[in-house]
Design a protein around this motif. Structure first.
Motif, PDB file in Angstrom:
ATOM      1  N   ILE A 580     -39.094  34.488 -11.317  1.00 26.11           N
ATOM      2  CA  ILE A 580     -38.689  34.651 -12.721  1.00 26.11           C
ATOM      3  C   ILE A 580     -37.995  35.994 -12.902  1.00 26.11           C
ATOM      4  O   ILE A 580     -36.937  36.086 -13.533  1.00 26.11           O
ATOM      5  N   LEU A 581     -38.583  37.036 -12.341  1.00 24.40           N
ATOM      6  CA  LEU A 581     -38.008  38.376 -12.473  1.00 24.40           C
ATOM      7  C   LEU A 581     -36.637  38.461 -11.805  1.00 24.40           C
ATOM      8  O   LEU A 581     -35.754  39.187 -12.266  1.00 24.40           O
ATOM      9  N   ASP A 582     -36.456  37.704 -10.710  1.00 22.18           N
ATOM     10  CA  ASP A 582     -35.199  37.762  -9.950  1.00 22.18           C
ATOM     11  C   ASP A 582     -34.174  36.720 -10.403  1.00 22.18           C
ATOM     12  O   ASP A 582     -33.095  36.615  -9.804  1.00 22.18           O
ATOM     13  N   ASP A 583     -34.499  35.929 -11.410  1.00 14.25           N
ATOM     14  CA  ASP A 583     -33.604  34.847 -11.859  1.00 14.25           C
ATOM     15  C   ASP A 583     -33.255  33.901 -10.717  1.00 14.25           C
ATOM     16  O   ASP A 583     -32.131  33.388 -10.628  1.00 14.25           O
ATOM     17  N   ASP A 706     -35.001  41.404   4.423  1.00 10.55           N
ATOM     18  CA  ASP A 706     -33.906  42.020   3.660  1.00 10.55           C
ATOM     19  C   ASP A 706     -32.582  41.928   4.422  1.00 10.55           C
ATOM     20  O   ASP A 706     -31.508  41.838   3.810  1.00 10.55           O
ATOM     21  N   VAL A 707     -32.640  41.938   5.749  1.00 11.17           N
ATOM     22  CA  VAL A 707     -31.427  41.743   6.550  1.00 11.17           C
ATOM     23  C   VAL A 707     -30.852  40.348   6.315  1.00 11.17           C
ATOM     24  O   VAL A 707     -29.632  40.153   6.261  1.00 11.17           O
ATOM     25  N   ASP A 723     -29.570  40.196  -3.409  1.00 12.31           N
ATOM     26  CA  ASP A 723     -30.393  41.374  -3.706  1.00 12.31           C
ATOM     27  C   ASP A 723     -29.514  42.570  -4.055  1.00 12.31           C
ATOM     28  O   ASP A 723     -29.792  43.312  -5.005  1.00 12.31           O
ATOM     29  N   LEU A 724     -28.446  42.749  -3.277  1.00 10.52           N
ATOM     30  CA  LEU A 724     -27.545  43.875  -3.528  1.00 10.52           C
ATOM     31  C   LEU A 724     -26.887  43.742  -4.895  1.00 10.52           C
ATOM     32  O   LEU A 724     -26.779  44.718  -5.641  1.00 10.52           O
ATOM     33  N   SER A 725     -26.454  42.540  -5.255  1.00 16.32           N
ATOM     34  CA  SER A 725     -25.787  42.333  -6.547  1.00 16.32           C
ATOM     35  C   SER A 725     -26.704  42.669  -7.714  1.00 16.32           C
ATOM     36  O   SER A 725     -26.237  43.047  -8.791  1.00 16.32           O
ATOM     37  N   GLU A 726     -28.023  42.533  -7.528  1.00 18.93           N
ATOM     38  CA  GLU A 726     -28.981  42.832  -8.582  1.00 18.93           C
ATOM     39  C   GLU A 726     -29.444  44.278  -8.563  1.00 18.93           C
ATOM     40  O   GLU A 726     -30.309  44.677  -9.354  1.00 18.93           O
ATOM     41  N   GLY A 727     -28.872  45.068  -7.643  1.00 20.39           N
ATOM     42  CA  GLY A 727     -29.200  46.485  -7.597  1.00 20.39           C
ATOM     43  C   GLY A 727     -30.397  46.838  -6.754  1.00 20.39           C
ATOM     44  O   GLY A 727     -30.852  47.991  -6.765  1.00 20.39           O
TER      45      GLY A 727
END
Length: 825
Positions: A580-583, A706-707, A723-727
């Protein structure tokens, strides 16, 4: 000094300070909902709340040799307040409505009660009726004495002078979810440190039942066949009554009262909570809200029993304004007074339960509190206004049903008195036995006081930042090479039987739920498969150490199965909330729960799973395991807050990233390994080493995960670079932008450009694509893989220290280190 003042100074003040301390840890961006809760609930805490009632009950149940409350009583009061606020935050559609209703109802009721405390004369009928019926309370009763008693001022309830941050509607769910999870996590760890297994079990059951009940409430929208009995049953577990009951029961448990008295006090809290709920229902704002939402409350149920026309109106869902106004008028006319009469009944029952307590100022304060809010003086003192013939008729000429109820209350009062007498006799006998044993010089002397329980010690049992930092720094050294890669299915084949047992128990969770939606959500989330890595670690550690425990092998194995099940439930619950937090629309190419069932069901299902897992952990009856798992849940909250606070922050260091990764991932793996060793019966040193193994395996796993954000693509069911796009800056990005001195890595040639792209949050049309190009060209993935291998080396080193003997389980644990850093999904 009045009893309420005695618990306000300093105990309630300390509760509010504890809550403020938590709020100060939350990043400002996500602090608004929590501060809003503390401002409203902080106000109410000084008179009529779970914390105040908990402290009064605690004071009333102290042993004769004790005169003051201790930190543990304040901790319980804080925990229950945190849980209540968290529950409101997670019940997003009720958040504003509940707080507004609380404020309007209890401002009026508290005003009348303050007047009563300041004035030797009885409560005035017109004041209490004004409070109940929704009229404005007389402002003259806000005397200086009343304000002093409540301890209220605008300054005293602000949080560090900060101003709440406004939030976009689309982010409200995330803000509420994050704040609620953090409060739940803080409360979980506070409970783990408390020496009361009964309290911990009760809290776990309360949250599980509340989450289930909230979903059942949603399933009963516009149900015109609901009865008052059914309504009260669901409100008892899914309303404020659940938290009042928990607050009074836990206060009694901490003081180690008898089970009978603890049960009476739990029921007293529930009855008081039901009165609170009904008071909100009976006010105009409560009835209006219920009709708008289709929530069939007590006044509506009573009115439906007396007015056929109302049923016809409600069957149309009140789609036009005229129907709505007529329905509201009919509910007021036919449902208001029967609801107030029900409030009287519940209040009378609550006062009867208090007879289990010895006479004290605190008992009298609780009695006065109930009589005030439940309007019992109308029944007991005969002060009935001639203007209110309906109430007069109920008091002077009670119906047969009321007479039966009165007899039940009288019997309840007698039982409570007998319980009080029996408890007093037991305490006297225990003390006499102890004195006689001491006089005889017996070796086995009955203790005059309870022995203090020494907290378990070791890695993972305290939130010790220095230990975590030391482990992270050690992980940056090069160690033993990893073994050859093995397929995961083959690695876990030696514990396949145990894995099947865990899966069967996971699917069996549906039987613990009553809500249809919750049953479906549980089936969906656990039938979708998955690696089941965390339960596998529990089983592999136990299998590897099994030879050390001898005759108790089967008992230990059964406990490890329960542990493995609860660990997987906790992991799954965290994923449900994270999505939910990550959409996130998908996880591993399957729709996420909030996409299938909606965010409300997902949030409350996650709460249910967390609470059910806590209950399973408590069933193991091992305080060390409880502390281990509770600290992990606390660390989940810290990790999520740490991540949200560092979005698009190019100054984040590798150390910050690793610490966040420990909280979000490695802590659960480490706790699983250690807890399994504890239940298997191994000494502390072995448990510490296995915690270290899980710590480094978890970091290696998270870095590799994460890789995959840069290499996994469609296999993970999400776009590259999400992940990168969300900061969220992970190891490949950090090692490109900032490098790391300990690893001998300088910032890459593209670090300045990459930093600029991140700082402007990829506002340009090709910014994200260009950032991904820089990371690939500058070797960010290779650098991160190197770091993951170093962490895996450290895990292998720990494993070699604890289990030099070869076995299938030992080889599997070693192979997991290789698999963790080379997997493709």
């Amino acid at each position: 000094m009045p009893p309420l003042v005695a618990v306000r100074q300093p105990h309630l003040i300390n509760v509010l300070k504890n809550l403020k301390t938590f709020a100060a840890r939350v990043p400002p961006k996500y602090r608004g909902s929590i501060e809003k809760a503390l401002r409203t609930e902080g106000f109410l805490s000084f008179l009529l709340s779970r914390a105040a009632v908990s402290l009064l009950v605690a004071k009333a149940t102290l042993k004769p040799t004790e005169t003051t409350l201790g930190p543990e009583h304040e901790e319980i009061a804080t925990v229950v307040e945190e849980l209540y606020i968290a529950a409101l935050l997670h019940a997003e559609d009720q958040w504003d409505l509940e707080l507004k209703a609380d404020g309007k109802t209890f401002m009026a009721v508290a005003a009348s009660f303050v007047k009563h405390l300041a004035d030797p004369y009885p409560l005035k009928t017109q004041n209490i009726q004004a409070a109940l019926l929704g009229l404005d309370a007389n402002p003259l009763i806000w005397t200086r004495y009343g304000l002093d008693l409540l301890g209220i001022s605008l300054n005293s309830i602000s949080i560090g002078g900060s101003t709440p941050t406004s939030t976009e509607p689309k982010d409200r769910r995330k803000v509420s979810l994050l704040g609620g999870d953090s409060l739940y996590a803080t409360a979980q760890w506070a409970m783990a440190k408390l020496d009361s297994r009964a309290c911990r079990k009760l809290i776990a059951n309360t949250i599980a039942a509340y989450s289930d009940g909230q979903l059942r409430k949603r399933e009963l929208i516009w149900n015109l066949d609901l009865t008052v009995k059914q309504y009260l049953e669901i409100e008892k577990v899914a309303g404020v009554a659940a938290f009042f009951g928990a607050s009074t029961a836990c206060a009694a448990f901490v003081n180690k009262v008898s089970d009978d008295i603890a049960t009476q006090l739990a029921e007293f809290g529930s009855d008081l909570g039901l009165v609170v709920s009904l008071l909100k229902d009976v006010r105009t704002v409560g009835m209006t809200t219920a009709l708008k939402l289709g929530r069939i409350s007590a006044p509506i149920i009573f009115a439906l029993q007396r007015d056929q026309r109302l049923k016809e109106l409600l069957s149309t869902r009140l789609e036009n304004a005229e129907d709505f106004e007529e329905a509201l008028r009919r509910v007021k006319e036919h449902g208001m007074m029967p609801t107030i009469h029900l409030v009287n009944k519940l209040g009378a029952r609550a006062t009867a339960r208090l007879e289990c307590l010895e006479e004290s100022k605190e008992k009298e304060a609780l009695l006065t509190l109930v009589r005030g809010v439940a309007c019992l003086h109308l029944m007991e003192d005969g002060e009935v206004s001639n203007e209110d013939s309906v109430v007069a008729d109920m008091v002077v000429n009670p119906d047969p049903e009321s007479r039966v109820f009165d007899m039940k209350v009288a019997n309840l009062r007698l039982r409570a008195q007998l319980q009080r007498i029996h408890s007093s006799e037991q305490r006297s006998k225990h003390r006499l036995d102890a004195i006689q044993s001491l006089a005889r010089g017996d070796d086995d002397v009955v203790a005059l006081a309870d022995d203090e329980t020494r907290a378990p010690q070791g890695l993972g049992l305290e939130f010790n930042s220095e230990e975590v930092e030391w482990l992270i720094l050690r992980g940056l050294e090069r160690r033993t090479p990893l073994p050859e890669q093995l397929d995961l299915t083959h690695l876990l084949s030696c514990v396949s039987k145990g894995q099947d047992q865990v899966q069967e128990r996971l699917l069996g969770l549906q039987e613990a739920a009553q809500s249809t939606k919750l049953k479906k959500a549980i089936n969906e989330v656990f039938s979708s498969g998955g690696k089941r890595l965390r339960p596998a670690l529990c089983l592999l550690v136990h299998s590897m150490l099994n030879e050390s425990i001898g005759p108790g092998a089967q008992a230990a194995y059964d406990k490890v199965i329960t542990l493995a099940t609860s660990i997987e439930i906790i992991h799954t619950a965290s994923l449900v909330h994270d999505d939910i937090l990550d959409d996130a629309d998908q996880r591993r190419q399957r729709q996420t729960m909030h996409q299938i069932f909606g965010p409300d069901v997902a949030v409350l299902s996650g709460d249910f799973l967390f609470a059910h897992a806590s209950g399973l952990i408590e069933s193991l009856e091992d305080d060390e395991v409880t502390r281990l798992v509770s600290l992990v849940i606390e660390e989940f909250g810290y990790g999520e807050l740490a991540q949200s606070a560092k979005r698009f922050d190019t100054n984040v260091t590798l150390f910050n990233y690793l610490k966040k990764s420990f909280c979000k991932t490695a802590s659960l793996l480490a706790a699983a390994c250690r807890a399994s060793a504890v239940l298997t019966g191994l000494r502390c040193e072995v448990c510490d080493v296995l915690y270290t193994y899980g710590f480094y395996l978890g970091l290696a796993f998270q870095i590799a995960d994460d890789v995959l954000d840069f290499t996994g693509g469609e296999e993970l069911g999400k776009p590259v670079g999400q992940d990168l796009s969300e900061g969220n800056l992970t190891a490949p990005v950090i090692l490109c932008v900032n490098g790391n001195e300990d690893l001998g890595m300088a910032p890459t040639s593209g670090s300045k450009e990459l930093r600029r792209l991140i700082q402007r949050q990829f506002a340009g049309p090709r910014d994200l694509d260009r950032a991904l190009e820089i990371i690939r060209e500058c070797g960010g993935v290779e650098r991160a893989n190197k770091l993951a291998e170093k962490m895996a080396d450290k895990a292998l080193e720990a494993l070699s220290l604890v289990a030099p003997k070869d076995s299938e389980a030992r080889r599997a644990l070693a192979g997991l280190c290789k698999w963790a850093v080379r997997r493709s999904s």
